[in-house]
Write a protein that holds these residues in place. Structure first.
Motif, PDB file in Angstrom:
ATOM      1  N   UNK A 125       0.740  -1.170  -0.047  1.00 52.98           N
ATOM      2  CA  UNK A 125       0.040   0.017  -0.075  1.00 52.98           C
ATOM      3  C   UNK A 125       0.892   1.356   0.208  1.00 52.98           C
ATOM      4  N   UNK A 126       0.319   2.148   0.126  1.00 54.13           N
ATOM      5  CA  UNK A 126       1.183   3.735   0.157  1.00 54.13           C
ATOM      6  C   UNK A 126       1.914   3.629   1.138  1.00 54.13           C
ATOM      7  N   UNK A 127       1.695   2.998   2.436  1.00 51.70           N
ATOM      8  CA  UNK A 127       2.673   3.362   3.332  1.00 51.70           C
ATOM      9  C   UNK A 127       3.873   1.969   3.398  1.00 51.70           C
ATOM     10  N   UNK A 128       3.881   1.546   2.349  1.00 53.42           N
ATOM     11  CA  UNK A 128       4.992   0.458   2.297  1.00 53.42           C
ATOM     12  C   UNK A 128       4.395  -1.112   3.004  1.00 53.42           C
ATOM     13  N   UNK A 129       3.333  -1.318   3.426  1.00 48.89           N
ATOM     14  CA  UNK A 129       3.002  -2.326   3.989  1.00 48.89           C
ATOM     15  C   UNK A 129       2.494  -3.459   3.123  1.00 48.89           C
ATOM     16  N   UNK A 130       2.801  -4.600   3.267  1.00 48.66           N
ATOM     17  CA  UNK A 130       2.367  -5.702   2.556  1.00 48.66           C
ATOM     18  C   UNK A 130       0.844  -6.012   2.518  1.00 48.66           C
ATOM     19  N   UNK A 131       0.036  -5.658   1.378  1.00 52.02           N
ATOM     20  CA  UNK A 131      -1.336  -5.917   1.442  1.00 52.02           C
ATOM     21  C   UNK A 131      -1.636  -7.409   0.791  1.00 52.02           C
ATOM     22  N   UNK A 132      -0.804  -8.055  -0.162  1.00 53.37           N
ATOM     23  CA  UNK A 132      -1.279  -8.974  -0.762  1.00 53.37           C
ATOM     24  C   UNK A 132       0.065  -9.643  -1.036  1.00 53.37           C
ATOM     25  N   UNK A 133       0.157 -10.917  -1.566  1.00 53.41           N
ATOM     26  CA  UNK A 133       1.536 -11.504  -1.730  1.00 53.41           C
ATOM     27  C   UNK A 133       1.092 -12.930  -2.393  1.00 53.41           C
ATOM     28  N   UNK A 134       2.020 -13.349  -3.261  1.00 54.73           N
ATOM     29  CA  UNK A 134       1.881 -14.832  -3.735  1.00 54.73           C
ATOM     30  C   UNK A 134       3.309 -15.414  -3.673  1.00 54.73           C
ATOM     31  N   UNK A 135       3.295 -16.674  -3.375  1.00 55.11           N
ATOM     32  CA  UNK A 135       4.537 -17.557  -3.219  1.00 55.11           C
ATOM     33  C   UNK A 135       4.498 -18.618  -4.105  1.00 55.11           C
ATOM     34  N   UNK A 136       5.675 -19.029  -4.760  1.00 51.50           N
ATOM     35  CA  UNK A 136       5.835 -20.445  -5.594  1.00 51.50           C
ATOM     36  C   UNK A 136       6.931 -21.033  -5.082  1.00 51.50           C
ATOM     37  N   UNK A 137       6.783 -22.275  -4.676  1.00 52.27           N
ATOM     38  CA  UNK A 137       8.037 -23.237  -4.308  1.00 52.27           C
ATOM     39  C   UNK A 137       7.348 -24.527  -4.481  1.00 52.27           C
ATOM     40  N   UNK A 138       8.415 -25.508  -4.949  1.00 45.20           N
ATOM     41  CA  UNK A 138       7.842 -26.736  -5.002  1.00 45.20           C
ATOM     42  C   UNK A 138       6.788 -27.166  -6.267  1.00 45.20           C
ATOM     43  N   UNK A 139       6.737 -26.100  -7.375  1.00 42.38           N
ATOM     44  CA  UNK A 139       5.974 -26.041  -8.227  1.00 42.38           C
ATOM     45  C   UNK A 139       4.624 -25.925  -7.849  1.00 42.38           C
ATOM     46  N   UNK A 140       4.318 -25.228  -6.835  1.00 41.18           N
ATOM     47  CA  UNK A 140       2.983 -24.716  -6.508  1.00 41.18           C
ATOM     48  C   UNK A 140       2.938 -23.554  -5.661  1.00 41.18           C
ATOM     49  N   UNK A 141       1.879 -22.942  -5.933  1.00 44.65           N
ATOM     50  CA  UNK A 141       1.539 -21.497  -5.419  1.00 44.65           C
ATOM     51  C   UNK A 141       1.205 -21.724  -4.165  1.00 44.65           C
ATOM     52  N   UNK A 142       1.527 -21.127  -2.950  1.00 40.63           N
ATOM     53  CA  UNK A 142       1.330 -21.144  -1.639  1.00 40.63           C
ATOM     54  C   UNK A 142       0.849 -19.785  -0.973  1.00 40.63           C
ATOM     55  N   UNK A 143      -0.071 -19.766  -0.163  1.00 40.58           N
ATOM     56  CA  UNK A 143      -0.582 -18.566   0.604  1.00 40.58           C
ATOM     57  C   UNK A 143       0.532 -18.048   1.417  1.00 40.58           C
ATOM     58  N   UNK A 144       0.574 -16.949   1.439  1.00 40.84           N
ATOM     59  CA  UNK A 144       1.816 -16.341   2.303  1.00 40.84           C
ATOM     60  C   UNK A 144       1.735 -15.933   3.831  1.00 40.84           C
ATOM     61  N   UNK A 145       2.543 -15.942   4.681  1.00 36.74           N
ATOM     62  CA  UNK A 145       2.334 -15.377   5.940  1.00 36.74           C
ATOM     63  C   UNK A 145       2.633 -13.985   5.777  1.00 36.74           C
TER      64      UNK A 145
END
Length: 376
Positions: free
Chosen positions: A250-270
């Motif tokens: 966001x405009x404050x530099x905070x993470x508002x959404x993300x995606x991770x890929x490892x092991x060939x799969x998309x994972x929900x991020x922490x």
């Protein structure tokens, strides 16, 4: 005769014909040496000895930056006791090679400065460096001499005026040290420079076709989350990464959404873990400095926060990370990794930068389209 005007005019003519692409290579080589804790040796005679000493001082002091390794740089001209002892007992042609033999290792960097390119003591040291497997760089003038044929990178000043050659050699070292300082402080990147980096792909037709195909896949009509996941997958396939992440801020530099890929799969991020990376890790550095970065070996880069399993196994990775721009703001960071050091190079970085420019355009277009739909 106007001696001042003549000197400056001829100097300017020489400046117009400098090997700027090779200077960029030298900057990259020294940057990698810094991160990988390689030694750098610099030498020269007479005026070139003064330039060598100046170069050592600037690399050692003027590039220092908190949380970055200092340069391990050694001047072979600067210890008069050992220099004169070697000259007296073993001959002047051995004053550099005998010092170098005690310390040089494969992948170190050895820089020889010789206006003529024929200084025998410089040539002997460079020959040893080549045999050991060090990276060799030569600063020369006139016709380049023998030195120009021995080194990996030849920075040649095409002038037969000794003063001009020495002036420009000093300029070379100042330019290189300034660039290295800016890499560490992130002073040099702008959104426009991102576009310039993307254009460096130039006439490479396969790359342009690839970018066109990627542009078609990044359809602005898909939802925001799918866009992130698709961009991450396309980037991994295009550049050859095995894992990666994409963060949206966001405009404050905070993470508002993300995606991770490892092991060939998309994972929900922490998102809490990602917030720590943004605060102290490589992605945070990219966001803060608005600069794309290539890390050849994550174990040797202070910006990389290793996972627990990386620390347990002592593994290292090769990583590329680029900012996603929205107008003049960093709206996200895309980071890709390989499981071994040295797998990514500058071509991968340029390609990923080009992808990030396309992605930024699609994301921006999508946001503006949403704004229009929401207006009454």
């Amino acid at each position: 005769m106007d001696y001042v005007k003549s000197y400056v005019t001829k100097l300017q003519e020489t400046l117009d014909d400098l090997p700027l692409d090779l200077l960029n290579q030298v900057i990259y080589i020294l940057h990698e040496a810094r991160l990988n804790r390689r030694q750098i040796f610099i030498m020269g005679n007479g005026g070139s000895a003064a330039t060598a000493s100046h170069f050592v001082a600037d690399l050692a002091k003027n590039t220092r930056q908190s949380d970055w390794p200092d340069f391990r740089v050694i001047g072979l001209t600067d210890n008069m006791a050992i220099f004169s002892a070697l000259a007296n007992d073993e001959g002047y042609e051995n004053v550099f090679v005998q010092q170098l033999a005690s310390f040089v290792e494969p992948e170190d960097v050895v820089i020889g400065i010789s206006a003529s390119g024929n200084s025998s003591n410089v040539l002997k040291a460079v020959d040893l460096a080549n045999r050991v497997g060090a990276v060799t760089i030569g600063f020369t003038g006139f016709n380049g001499g023998i030195l120009g044929t021995l080194v990996d990178i030849h920075l040649h000043v095409a002038s037969d005026v000794i003063e001009h050659v020495e002036d420009i050699h000093l300029m070379f070292e100042h330019l290189v040290c300034k660039a290295l300082r800016e890499i560490a402080t992130g002073e040099s990147l702008t959104g426009e420079e991102q576009l310039v980096a993307a254009r460096e792909i130039g006439d490479n037709r396969p790359s342009m076709e690839l970018l066109y195909a990627i542009s078609r896949q990044l359809d602005a009509s898909i939802d925001h989350r799918e866009l992130l996941e698709r961009l991450l997958r396309v980037s991994l396939e295009s550049v050859g990464g095995v894992s990666g992440s994409i963060m949206k801020f966001n405009q404050d530099g905070e993470v508002i959404d993300a995606a991770l890929v490892y092991g060939g799969q998309v994972h929900d991020p922490d998102l809490r873990a990602l917030a720590l990376i943004v605060e102290s890790g490589l992605a945070g550095w990219v966001r803060k400095h608005r600069r794309a970065v290539l890390v050849s070996n994550t174990r040797r880069d202070p910006r990389w926060l290793p996972s627990t399993w990386e620390m347990e196994k002592g593994d290292s990775r090769s990583v590329v990370s680029v900012p996603l721009m929205d107008r003049d703001q960093v709206s996200g960071v895309l980071t890709l990794a390989q499981t071994q050091a040295g797998k990514f190079n500058q071509e991968h970085l340029v390609l990923l930068t080009a992808i990030s420019v396309l992605a930024s355009f699609n994301s921006l277009h999508s946001d503006r389209h949403a704004e229009v739909l929401e207006k009454p």
